[in-house]
Design a protein around this motif. Structure first.
Motif, short mmCIF file in Angstrom:
data_model
loop_
_atom_site.label_atom_id
_atom_site.label_comp_id
_atom_site.label_asym_id
_atom_site.label_seq_id
_atom_site.Cartn_x
_atom_site.Cartn_y
_atom_site.Cartn_z
N GLU A 2 0.85 -1.19 0.00
CA GLU A 2 0.00 0.00 0.00
C GLU A 2 0.89 1.24 0.00
N LYS A 3 0.60 2.18 -0.90
CA LYS A 3 1.34 3.44 -0.90
C LYS A 3 0.70 4.37 0.13
N ILE A 4 1.52 4.92 1.00
CA ILE A 4 1.02 5.80 2.05
C ILE A 4 1.80 7.11 2.02
N ASN A 5 1.29 8.12 2.72
CA ASN A 5 2.05 9.36 2.89
C ASN A 5 1.70 9.99 4.22
N PHE A 6 2.63 10.78 4.71
CA PHE A 6 2.46 11.53 5.95
C PHE A 6 3.34 12.77 5.84
N ASN A 7 3.18 13.70 6.75
CA ASN A 7 3.99 14.91 6.73
C ASN A 7 5.12 14.84 7.75
N ASN A 8 6.26 15.42 7.37
CA ASN A 8 7.32 15.57 8.36
C ASN A 8 7.06 16.84 9.17
N SER A 9 7.95 17.17 10.09
CA SER A 9 7.72 18.33 10.96
C SER A 9 7.82 19.64 10.19
N ARG A 10 8.37 19.58 8.96
CA ARG A 10 8.50 20.77 8.12
C ARG A 10 7.30 20.94 7.20
N GLY A 11 6.29 20.06 7.36
CA GLY A 11 5.09 20.16 6.55
C GLY A 11 5.21 19.58 5.17
N LEU A 12 6.29 18.85 4.90
CA LEU A 12 6.49 18.24 3.59
C LEU A 12 5.94 16.83 3.56
N LYS A 13 5.43 16.44 2.40
CA LYS A 13 4.86 15.10 2.24
C LYS A 13 5.96 14.07 2.04
N ILE A 14 5.92 13.02 2.86
CA ILE A 14 6.83 11.89 2.72
C ILE A 14 6.00 10.70 2.23
N VAL A 15 6.45 10.07 1.17
CA VAL A 15 5.74 8.96 0.56
C VAL A 15 6.46 7.65 0.89
N GLY A 16 5.68 6.62 1.17
CA GLY A 16 6.28 5.33 1.50
C GLY A 16 5.48 4.17 0.93
N THR A 74 19.99 16.44 3.12
CA THR A 74 20.93 16.63 4.23
C THR A 74 20.60 15.64 5.32
N SER A 75 21.57 15.36 6.16
CA SER A 75 21.36 14.45 7.27
C SER A 75 20.28 14.98 8.22
N LYS A 76 20.30 16.29 8.49
CA LYS A 76 19.30 16.88 9.38
C LYS A 76 17.89 16.66 8.86
N ASN A 77 17.69 16.87 7.56
CA ASN A 77 16.37 16.67 6.97
C ASN A 77 15.95 15.20 7.03
N GLN A 78 16.90 14.31 6.79
CA GLN A 78 16.57 12.89 6.80
C GLN A 78 16.25 12.38 8.20
N VAL A 79 16.92 12.92 9.20
CA VAL A 79 16.59 12.57 10.58
C VAL A 79 15.16 13.00 10.90
N ASP A 80 14.79 14.19 10.46
CA ASP A 80 13.43 14.65 10.67
C ASP A 80 12.43 13.74 9.94
N ASP A 81 12.74 13.37 8.70
CA ASP A 81 11.86 12.48 7.94
C ASP A 81 11.68 11.14 8.65
N ALA A 85 8.47 9.38 10.39
CA ALA A 85 7.99 8.04 10.04
C ALA A 85 7.72 7.21 11.30
N ILE A 86 8.60 7.34 12.29
CA ILE A 86 8.39 6.63 13.56
C ILE A 86 7.13 7.14 14.25
N ASP A 87 6.95 8.47 14.26
CA ASP A 87 5.73 9.04 14.85
C ASP A 87 4.49 8.53 14.13
N PHE A 88 4.55 8.47 12.80
CA PHE A 88 3.43 7.96 12.01
C PHE A 88 3.13 6.51 12.40
N ALA A 89 4.18 5.71 12.52
CA ALA A 89 4.00 4.29 12.87
C ALA A 89 3.34 4.15 14.24
N LEU A 90 3.79 4.91 15.20
CA LEU A 90 3.21 4.84 16.55
C LEU A 90 1.75 5.28 16.54
#
Length: 249
Positions: A2-16, A74-81, A85-90
């Motif tokens: 299933e394709k899903i999406n959620f937002n990171n803390s910067r308001g950007l859409k992350i697709v998974g 950047t590493s900072k952005n990927q850590v936020d992403d 994702a962990i927050d979304f999972a929880l």
């Protein structure tokens, strides 16, 4: 899948891609530099085998990659992403989280550690600073653009924004600081092919890192494999599934 999406803390859409079998355990997969949630098919095959042993899996596109919203890599952005994702999972009711990282994605895994992460598996791990001559990797025009405007774009189908910070991220790693607060079991894979200078250097750093890690962490060396261990991915999957079965419970 299933394709899903959620937002990171910067308001950007992350697709998974979510591979679900109804488990309360989720393995979140973090791809390598300028790659995507498929990781050239490697994450698909890993997710299938994780499903076979009863675990859900989520492979995400970091921002600026794949189908996710644009941003600098950047590493900072990927850590936020990844934290998002962990927050979304929880929020979806998962009670146990495992991480799986490849190459540059391993740095995000280590920097995203939190108590909900039971264990992680890292392939071609980036555990200490690496000094690259970027002129060997990028064109003169790209390097000139980096100097004059602070970034350049790399890619064909998906243009990846590479900034000065992107390249500094490989140098600005302090191994002791990186690992100090990571309190879970870790399995690290590396190849040792002498023709792959980058992987040999990464391996030497991980040999130091494994002595700082906790809870029976292990370094697994795949003989003659190169960075990414593409030709021995079936072996990576087998050992990884055994590892999660042992440590995720």
């Amino acid at each position: 899948m299933e394709k899903i999406n959620f937002n990171n803390s910067r308001g950007l859409k992350i697709v998974g891609n979510l591979y679900g079998v109804g488990s309360k355990t989720l393995i979140i997969m973090a791809h390598g530099f300028t790659n995507n949630k498929l990781s050239n098919g490697r994450f698909d095959s890993l997710a299938e085998d994780l499903s076979n042993i009863g675990y859900d899996a989520l492979a995400i596109d970091f921002s600026g990659c794949g189908e996710s919203d644009d941003d600098a890599i950047t590493s900072k952005n990927q850590v936020d992403d990844l934290n998002s994702a962990i927050d979304f999972a929880l929020s979806k009711g998962y009670t146990k989280i495992g991480l799986f990282g490849n190459s540059f994605g391993t740095l995000a895994c280590l920097r995203s550690y939190r108590k909900e992460v039971i264990t992680m598996v890292l392939v071609g791990a980036l555990t200490d600073r690496m000094d690259y001559d970027w002129n060997d990797y990028f064109s003169q025009k790209q390097m000139n653009d980096l100097h004059t405007q602070g970034f350049f774009y790399l890619g064909t189908d998906r243009m990846h924004k590479i900034t000065k910070q992107t390249l500094m991220d490989f140098k600005e790693i302090n191994q002791k600081e990186l690992l100090r607060n990571v309190d879970c079991s870790i399995l690290i894979f590396h190849g040792n092919n002498s023709e792959d200078e980058e992987e040999v250097q990464l391996l030497e750093r991980s040999k130091r890192a494994i002595n700082m890690m906790k809870h029976n962490s292990r370094l697994e060396i795949i003989k003659n494999a190169k960075h990414g261990i593409r030709n021995d991915w079936d072996k990576v999957i087998e050992i990884t599934c055994d590892w999660y079965s042992k440590y995720i419970e």
